[in-house]
Motif scaffolding. Structure first.
Motif, PDB file in Angstrom:
ATOM      1  N   MET A  99       0.804  -1.221   0.000  1.00  9.44           N
ATOM      2  CA  MET A  99       0.000   0.000   0.000  1.00  9.44           C
ATOM      3  C   MET A  99       0.836   1.270   0.000  1.00  9.44           C
ATOM      4  SD  MET A  99      -2.965  -1.045   2.734  1.00  9.44           S
ATOM      5  CE  MET A  99      -3.838   0.519   2.536  1.00  9.44           C
ATOM      6  N   LEU A 100       2.083   1.206   0.405  1.00 10.90           N
ATOM      7  CA  LEU A 100       2.873   2.413   0.646  1.00 10.90           C
ATOM      8  C   LEU A 100       3.030   3.360  -0.544  1.00 10.90           C
ATOM      9  CD1 LEU A 100       5.720   1.283   3.081  1.00 10.90           C
ATOM     10  CD2 LEU A 100       3.807   2.832   3.519  1.00 10.90           C
ATOM     11  N   PRO A 101       3.224   2.891  -1.758  1.00 14.26           N
ATOM     12  CA  PRO A 101       3.385   3.868  -2.849  1.00 14.26           C
ATOM     13  C   PRO A 101       2.150   4.733  -3.078  1.00 14.26           C
ATOM     14  CG  PRO A 101       4.181   1.704  -3.497  1.00 14.26           C
ATOM     15  CD  PRO A 101       3.441   1.520  -2.213  1.00 14.26           C
ATOM     16  N   ALA A 102       0.948   4.203  -2.782  1.00 16.57           N
ATOM     17  CA  ALA A 102      -0.287   4.967  -3.027  1.00 16.57           C
ATOM     18  C   ALA A 102      -1.329   4.612  -1.970  1.00 16.57           C
ATOM     19  CB  ALA A 102      -0.821   4.676  -4.420  1.00 16.57           C
ATOM     20  N   PRO A 103      -1.088   4.974  -0.719  1.00 13.64           N
ATOM     21  CA  PRO A 103      -1.983   4.537   0.370  1.00 13.64           C
ATOM     22  C   PRO A 103      -3.410   5.038   0.246  1.00 13.64           C
ATOM     23  CG  PRO A 103      -0.421   6.184   1.143  1.00 13.64           C
ATOM     24  CD  PRO A 103       0.024   5.786  -0.213  1.00 13.64           C
ATOM     25  N   LYS A 104      -3.600   6.250  -0.243  1.00 15.97           N
ATOM     26  CA  LYS A 104      -4.966   6.783  -0.357  1.00 15.97           C
ATOM     27  C   LYS A 104      -5.770   6.028  -1.410  1.00 15.97           C
ATOM     28  CE  LYS A 104      -4.141  11.559   1.156  1.00 15.97           C
ATOM     29  NZ  LYS A 104      -2.667  11.607   1.179  1.00 15.97           N
ATOM     30  N   ARG A 105      -5.086   5.511  -2.419  1.00 15.07           N
ATOM     31  CA  ARG A 105      -5.781   4.743  -3.461  1.00 15.07           C
ATOM     32  C   ARG A 105      -6.110   3.339  -2.966  1.00 15.07           C
ATOM     33  NH1 ARG A 105      -3.255   2.271  -8.366  1.00 15.07           N
ATOM     34  NH2 ARG A 105      -1.372   3.341  -7.687  1.00 15.07           N
TER      35      ARG A 105
END
Length: 274
Positions: free
Chosen positions: A241-247
Motif C-alpha cells: 500500500m505504501l506507494p499509493a496509500p490513499k488509493r
C-alpha cells in the motif's frame, strides 16, 4: 564608468555571499534537526503538517491516527516486507541507489515523449474536427472547453532514506533544486543516524491512508492488531500500500494488493534487517 561597474560588481558579490551564507545556514539547520533525531523522536513531518492543513481546509476537521512505537515493538515481518517492497538494498547502500535513479529518469523521459506524441495527436484531431465543422453549427456564446491532455505518470527511484528526507523536511514540488536538497538531507541522515534508527523513524511517520500515519496506526486500522503482532501476510499487504496509500485504502483486499503481497512475501526471506 569604472566606479559604477565596481559598485555593481561589489553589490553582486555581497548578494552572492548572502545567498551562500543562507544556504549554509539552512544546511546547518537540517543537520542539527537530524542530529537531535538520534535521541529525540520527531513529533511530526512536513508532509504530515501539510496533510493536516489539507484535511482542515477540505473537510473542516482532522481525523488523525498515529502512535509512536519503538523499533523493537514493530514486527520483523513488517520491517522485512517494507524493505522488500520499497528498497531491497536498504541495509547496504549509502542512501541513494544511483542505478535506480538512472533507470527511473530513463523511464520518465520515455513516458514524457510518449505522452507528448499522444497530446500532439489529440491537438491534431481537435484542429481537424474544428476545421471540418460548419460555421453555422457553432453556438455564438458557447464556452470554450479545454482539450483533454494526457499527463505522464512520474516513476520514482527513491530509497527509504530519500523518502524519509522528503517526508521530514521537503514539499511535494519537483525541481532540480529540491532534488539536490533531498540528496543532501539523505546523506545527512545516513551519516548521523543508524540504519535501524532511519527505519524506525520511517515506519513511524510514513502515510498508510488518509490521516493514518505509522505502523501502529496502520496495523490497528486495517487488521485490528498492534504493529508488534502483524504476521507475514498482513505485513506484505501493508507494504504494498505504501506507494499509493490513499488509493489502496479503499480496497485493501483488491486482487492487485493481494497478488503483489504474494510477490513481496516471496522476497521477505532474503531481506537483511539492520
Amino acid at each position: 564608468m569604472k566606479a559604477a561597474w565596481a559598485r555593481l560588481l561589489g553589490g553582486f558579490a555581497r548578494l552572492l555571499a548572502l545567498l551562500v551564507i543562507s544556504l549554509l545556514a539552512l544546511q546547518l539547520y537540517f543537520l542539527a534537526r537530524i542530529a537531535l533525531m538520534s535521541v529525540v523522536d520527531p513529533q511530526s513531518t512536513t508532509f504530515q503538517r501539510s496533510e493536516a492543513w489539507r484535511l482542515l481546509v477540505e473537510k473542516h476537521h482532522i481525523a488523525w491516527s498515529q502512535q509512536w512505537v519503538g523499533y523493537a515493538q514493530i514486527s520483523p515481518h513488517l520491517k522485512r516486507a517494507v524493505i522488500a517492497s520499497e528498497d531491497a538494498g536498504f541495509a547496504d547502500h549509502s542512501g541513494v541507489e544511483w542505478d535506480a535513479v538512472e533507470k527511473a529518469w530513463e523511464r520518465n523521459q520515455k513516458a514524457e515523449a510518449r505522452v507528448a506524441k499522444i497530446n500532439e495527436e489529440i491537438e491534431r484531431r481537435a484542429s481537424k474536427a474544428a476545421k471540418g465543422k460548419p460555421a453555422a453549427a457553432k453556438p455564438a456564446a458557447a464556452p470554450v472547453k479545454p482539450r483533454p491532455h494526457v499527463v505522464p505518470k512520474i516513476v520514482g527511484g527513491s530509497t527509504i532514506t530519500q523518502q524519509l528526507a522528503k517526508n521530514l523536511f521537503l514539499g511535494s514540488e519537483r525541481s532540480i533544486a529540491r532534488k539536490a536538497q533531498e540528496f543532501a538531507i539523505t546523506f545527512m541522515l545516513e551519516s548521523l543516524l543508524t540504519k535501524q534508527r532511519i527505519l524506525e523513524i520511517y515506519l513511524n511517520s510514513v502515510e498508510w491512508g488518509e490521516g493514518v500515519f505509522g505502523a501502529e496506526a496502520a496495523a490497528r486500522h486495517y487488521f485490528r492488531s498492534s504493529a508488534a503482532q502483524i504476521g507475514p501476510g498482513a505485513a506484505a499487504r501493508l507494504a504494498v500500500m505504501l506507494p499509493a496509500p490513499k488509493r489502496f485504502e479503499k480496497r485493501p483486499d483488491s486482487p492487485f494488493v493481494v497478488g503483489r503481497a504474494g510477490t513481496v512475501m516471496a522476497r521477505m526471506g532474503a531481506v537483511e534487517l539492520p
